[in-house]
Motif scaffolding. Sequence first.
Motif, PDB file in Angstrom:
ATOM      1  N   VAL A   1      -3.588   1.686  -4.965  1.00 15.19           N
ATOM      2  CA  VAL A   1      -4.901   1.206  -4.538  1.00 15.19           C
ATOM      3  C   VAL A   1      -4.818   1.042  -3.024  1.00 15.19           C
ATOM      4  CG1 VAL A   1      -6.620  -0.615  -4.750  1.00 15.19           C
ATOM      5  CG2 VAL A   1      -5.209   0.002  -6.741  1.00 15.19           C
ATOM      6  N   LEU A   2      -5.565   1.865  -2.317  1.00 14.19           N
ATOM      7  CA  LEU A   2      -5.514   1.851  -0.855  1.00 14.19           C
ATOM      8  C   LEU A   2      -6.669   1.020  -0.316  1.00 14.19           C
ATOM      9  CD1 LEU A   2      -4.806   5.661  -0.244  1.00 14.19           C
ATOM     10  CD2 LEU A   2      -3.147   3.789  -0.450  1.00 14.19           C
ATOM     11  N   ASN A   3      -6.379   0.230   0.723  1.00 16.70           N
ATOM     12  CA  ASN A   3      -7.412  -0.559   1.382  1.00 16.70           C
ATOM     13  C   ASN A   3      -7.676   0.007   2.779  1.00 16.70           C
ATOM     14  OD1 ASN A   3      -9.106  -2.362   2.549  1.00 16.70           O
ATOM     15  ND2 ASN A   3      -7.640  -4.076   2.586  1.00 16.70           N
ATOM     16  N   PRO A   4      -8.715   0.797   2.921  1.00 15.93           N
ATOM     17  CA  PRO A   4      -8.972   1.410   4.230  1.00 15.93           C
ATOM     18  C   PRO A   4      -9.400   0.402   5.294  1.00 15.93           C
ATOM     19  CG  PRO A   4     -10.549   2.220   2.576  1.00 15.93           C
ATOM     20  CD  PRO A   4      -9.681   1.208   1.901  1.00 15.93           C
ATOM     21  N   GLN A   5      -9.593  -0.858   4.879  1.00 12.79           N
ATOM     22  CA  GLN A   5      -9.889  -1.920   5.869  1.00 12.79           C
ATOM     23  C   GLN A   5      -8.637  -2.747   6.198  1.00 12.79           C
ATOM     24  OE1 GLN A   5     -12.392  -2.050   2.996  1.00 12.79           O
ATOM     25  NE2 GLN A   5     -13.361  -0.429   4.184  1.00 12.79           N
ATOM     26  N   ALA A   6      -7.467  -2.216   5.867  1.00 13.08           N
ATOM     27  CA  ALA A   6      -6.247  -3.031   5.957  1.00 13.08           C
ATOM     28  C   ALA A   6      -5.953  -3.522   7.365  1.00 13.08           C
ATOM     29  CB  ALA A   6      -5.055  -2.254   5.413  1.00 13.08           C
ATOM     30  N   THR A   7      -6.308  -2.778   8.372  1.00 11.61           N
ATOM     31  CA  THR A   7      -6.128  -3.248   9.754  1.00 11.61           C
ATOM     32  C   THR A   7      -7.462  -3.068  10.472  1.00 11.61           C
ATOM     33  OG1 THR A   7      -5.542  -1.122  10.768  1.00 11.61           O
ATOM     34  CG2 THR A   7      -3.742  -2.356   9.716  1.00 11.61           C
ATOM     35  N   PRO A   8      -7.667  -3.788  11.571  1.00 13.37           N
ATOM     36  CA  PRO A   8      -8.940  -3.638  12.292  1.00 13.37           C
ATOM     37  C   PRO A   8      -9.196  -2.187  12.709  1.00 13.37           C
ATOM     38  CG  PRO A   8      -7.749  -5.561  13.082  1.00 13.37           C
ATOM     39  CD  PRO A   8      -6.828  -4.861  12.128  1.00 13.37           C
ATOM     40  N   LEU A   9      -8.172  -1.511  13.170  1.00 16.89           N
ATOM     41  CA  LEU A   9      -8.373  -0.140  13.645  1.00 16.89           C
ATOM     42  C   LEU A   9      -8.648   0.814  12.479  1.00 16.89           C
ATOM     43  CD1 LEU A   9      -8.474   1.761  16.039  1.00 16.89           C
ATOM     44  CD2 LEU A   9      -5.974   1.961  15.932  1.00 16.89           C
ATOM     45  N   LEU A  10      -7.914   0.632  11.367  1.00 19.41           N
ATOM     46  CA  LEU A  10      -8.186   1.456  10.176  1.00 19.41           C
ATOM     47  C   LEU A  10      -9.626   1.251   9.711  1.00 19.41           C
ATOM     48  CD1 LEU A  10      -5.058   1.172   7.829  1.00 19.41           C
ATOM     49  CD2 LEU A  10      -6.274   3.304   8.359  1.00 19.41           C
ATOM     50  N   ALA A  11     -10.062  -0.013   9.672  1.00 19.39           N
ATOM     51  CA  ALA A  11     -11.417  -0.314   9.201  1.00 19.39           C
ATOM     52  C   ALA A  11     -12.450   0.363  10.097  1.00 19.39           C
ATOM     53  CB  ALA A  11     -11.639  -1.831   9.187  1.00 19.39           C
ATOM     54  N   ARG A  12     -12.226   0.223  11.402  1.00 23.68           N
ATOM     55  CA  ARG A  12     -13.180   0.786  12.368  1.00 23.68           C
ATOM     56  C   ARG A  12     -13.223   2.318  12.266  1.00 23.68           C
ATOM     57  NH1 ARG A  12     -15.010  -1.141  17.750  1.00 23.68           N
ATOM     58  NH2 ARG A  12     -15.606   0.740  18.893  1.00 23.68           N
TER      59      ARG A  12
ATOM     60  N   ARG B   1       0.807  -1.238   5.026  1.00 20.11           N
ATOM     61  CA  ARG B   1      -0.336  -2.166   4.944  1.00 20.11           C
ATOM     62  C   ARG B   1      -1.530  -1.542   4.233  1.00 20.11           C
ATOM     63  NH1 ARG B   1      -0.508  -3.443  11.238  1.00 20.11           N
ATOM     64  NH2 ARG B   1       0.013  -1.221  11.177  1.00 20.11           N
ATOM     65  N   LEU B   2      -1.610  -0.227   4.262  1.00 22.03           N
ATOM     66  CA  LEU B   2      -2.721   0.475   3.606  1.00 22.03           C
ATOM     67  C   LEU B   2      -2.606   0.399   2.076  1.00 22.03           C
ATOM     68  CD1 LEU B   2      -5.183   2.355   4.088  1.00 22.03           C
ATOM     69  CD2 LEU B   2      -3.592   4.196   4.571  1.00 22.03           C
ATOM     70  N   VAL B   3      -1.383   0.208   1.582  1.00 25.88           N
ATOM     71  CA  VAL B   3      -1.138   0.221   0.132  1.00 25.88           C
ATOM     72  C   VAL B   3      -1.284  -1.207  -0.397  1.00 25.88           C
ATOM     73  CG1 VAL B   3       0.517   0.805  -1.680  1.00 25.88           C
ATOM     74  CG2 VAL B   3       0.447   2.158   0.436  1.00 25.88           C
ATOM     75  N   GLU B   4      -2.434  -1.487  -0.978  1.00 24.39           N
ATOM     76  CA  GLU B   4      -2.693  -2.853  -1.454  1.00 24.39           C
ATOM     77  C   GLU B   4      -1.964  -3.130  -2.757  1.00 24.39           C
ATOM     78  OE1 GLU B   4      -6.641  -4.831  -0.709  1.00 24.39           O
ATOM     79  OE2 GLU B   4      -6.836  -4.286  -2.815  1.00 24.39           O
ATOM     80  N   LYS B   5      -1.822  -2.092  -3.575  1.00 25.73           N
ATOM     81  CA  LYS B   5      -1.253  -2.300  -4.906  1.00 25.73           C
ATOM     82  C   LYS B   5      -0.682  -0.963  -5.382  1.00 25.73           C
ATOM     83  CE  LYS B   5      -3.274  -3.850  -9.335  1.00 25.73           C
ATOM     84  NZ  LYS B   5      -2.656  -5.068  -9.776  1.00 25.73           N
ATOM     85  N   THR B   6       0.435  -1.013  -6.085  1.00 21.16           N
ATOM     86  CA  THR B   6       1.002   0.190  -6.699  1.00 21.16           C
ATOM     87  C   THR B   6       1.107  -0.078  -8.194  1.00 21.16           C
ATOM     88  OG1 THR B   6       2.261   0.667  -4.694  1.00 21.16           O
ATOM     89  CG2 THR B   6       2.989   1.751  -6.719  1.00 21.16           C
ATOM     90  N   VAL B   7       0.528   0.801  -8.986  1.00 22.33           N
ATOM     91  CA  VAL B   7       0.504   0.592 -10.435  1.00 22.33           C
ATOM     92  C   VAL B   7       1.389   1.669 -11.097  1.00 22.33           C
ATOM     93  CG1 VAL B   7      -0.944   0.566 -12.506  1.00 22.33           C
ATOM     94  CG2 VAL B   7      -1.793  -0.421 -10.357  1.00 22.33           C
ATOM     95  N   ILE B   8       2.313   1.222 -11.922  1.00 25.22           N
ATOM     96  CA  ILE B   8       3.248   2.121 -12.617  1.00 25.22           C
ATOM     97  C   ILE B   8       2.828   2.229 -14.080  1.00 25.22           C
ATOM     98  CG2 ILE B   8       5.667   2.294 -13.401  1.00 25.22           C
ATOM     99  CD1 ILE B   8       5.349   2.840 -10.468  1.00 25.22           C
TER     100      ILE B   8
END
Length: 434
Positions: A390-401, A423-430
Amino acid sequence: MKAYRASILYFSAQADSSLAHPQAVLETDGLLVVGPNAQGRQVVQAVGAYAALAPRFLNVPTEHFPGRIIAPGFVDLHIHYPQIDVIGSPAEGLLPWLDNYTFPQETRFAKPDHSAAAAEFFIAELLRNGVTTALTFASSHPESVNALFERAQHHQLRLITGKVLMDQHCPDGVRDDTEQSLIDTEALIARWHGVDRLGYAITPRFVPSCSAAQLRGAGELAAKYPDVWIQSHVAENFDEIAWVRQLYPQARSYLSVYEQFGLLRPRAIYAHCIHFDDEDRALMRTTGAAAAVSPTSNLFLGSGFFDYAGADRVGFGYGLASDVGGGTSFSPFHTMLAAYYVGREGQTKPDLSLSPQHLWWQHTGGAALALDLNGVVGNLLPGCEADFVVLNPQATPLLARRTAQAASLDELLFAMIVLGDDRLVEKTVISQAA
Ligand code: GUN
Ligand code: ZN
């Protein structure tokens, strides 16, 4: 059954050849439905638009990740778990790096306690970075293999590893005995290969560290166990290549030594494959062996540049690898970015530029294809094991922008490749077994 609602990234069709780079699809409001297969393992049951799929799965508990992207777990085609304490060690090149840093660290893996603690750290680091399948070197000590398999089994990870074969030209503490090394390898295959999601890889370190008898024995085991993997290194560094030429003056090339001992076949993964000619490339294609392209390692150790245009012209399989600890990062985003630089700068065909989708494919479905695990991992089409990030594209200010301004899928993927890390990887599901 369980469902996940988010943006969903997957590849549109399973490729049937290494040359097909399937198109990525982003379902912006998507649903991923997972449930057990006949063996009780969680696999993808359906993927597509939420609006289209939701009515069919009304009673399935659904987890919603607003603003997030679900994507296939990454596949690392080549990494060394005993080298977590070697990352960032300066050396003039491969051979002094092995002597001064790598072999001393690997000596410590004779101790089961050290191996178990390192294995746990290593797996945590893979998962933090979104890597859900790895083809991994252990050390030459069978204890190191047992430790990693035990921890991987505990986490239900799809992991392939093997005892390193190295019976010459290396110090006490890592050097093994020819006959015992082959006995140990066969015993480890019997104990671990095909258990849960674990696989064994016959692991001759590289030609200089293996006697002819050891390479011959490895080839015999590879013939006896055709669904076991093979992993090694080839054509990485000029001093290494000159050494192989001294050891095998009659051989046509470094790669042909492996062929001579029966070590080129499907499920054989060779790290680096940099200093190849077209005959070597054709040998990879005709034997079905594949390359683990390791760009952060090749840049760090000054080894050279994988020739993507040459590989595609002749047509052999490849995928991406971190090669930690020659490589500098566990992060697939760092590896994809380094591959992009290599694709731009290191080519015989100077205008080659790897697309974001192709980079992403090389670290997911393309790497799975190289492992002969196409349709098993590396994608999220129905039937694939449910390993995802699960990727969070808002993980850093620059990524979000930056991601907010992406006008196409390629722009979005590229922004994540260039700016992303753990930091982009919010969760890893196995994928779990019932
Ligand atoms: N060649 C033989 N052993 C190794 C290793 O551990 N790392 C790399 N990058 N190349 C090798
Ligand atoms: Zn390596």
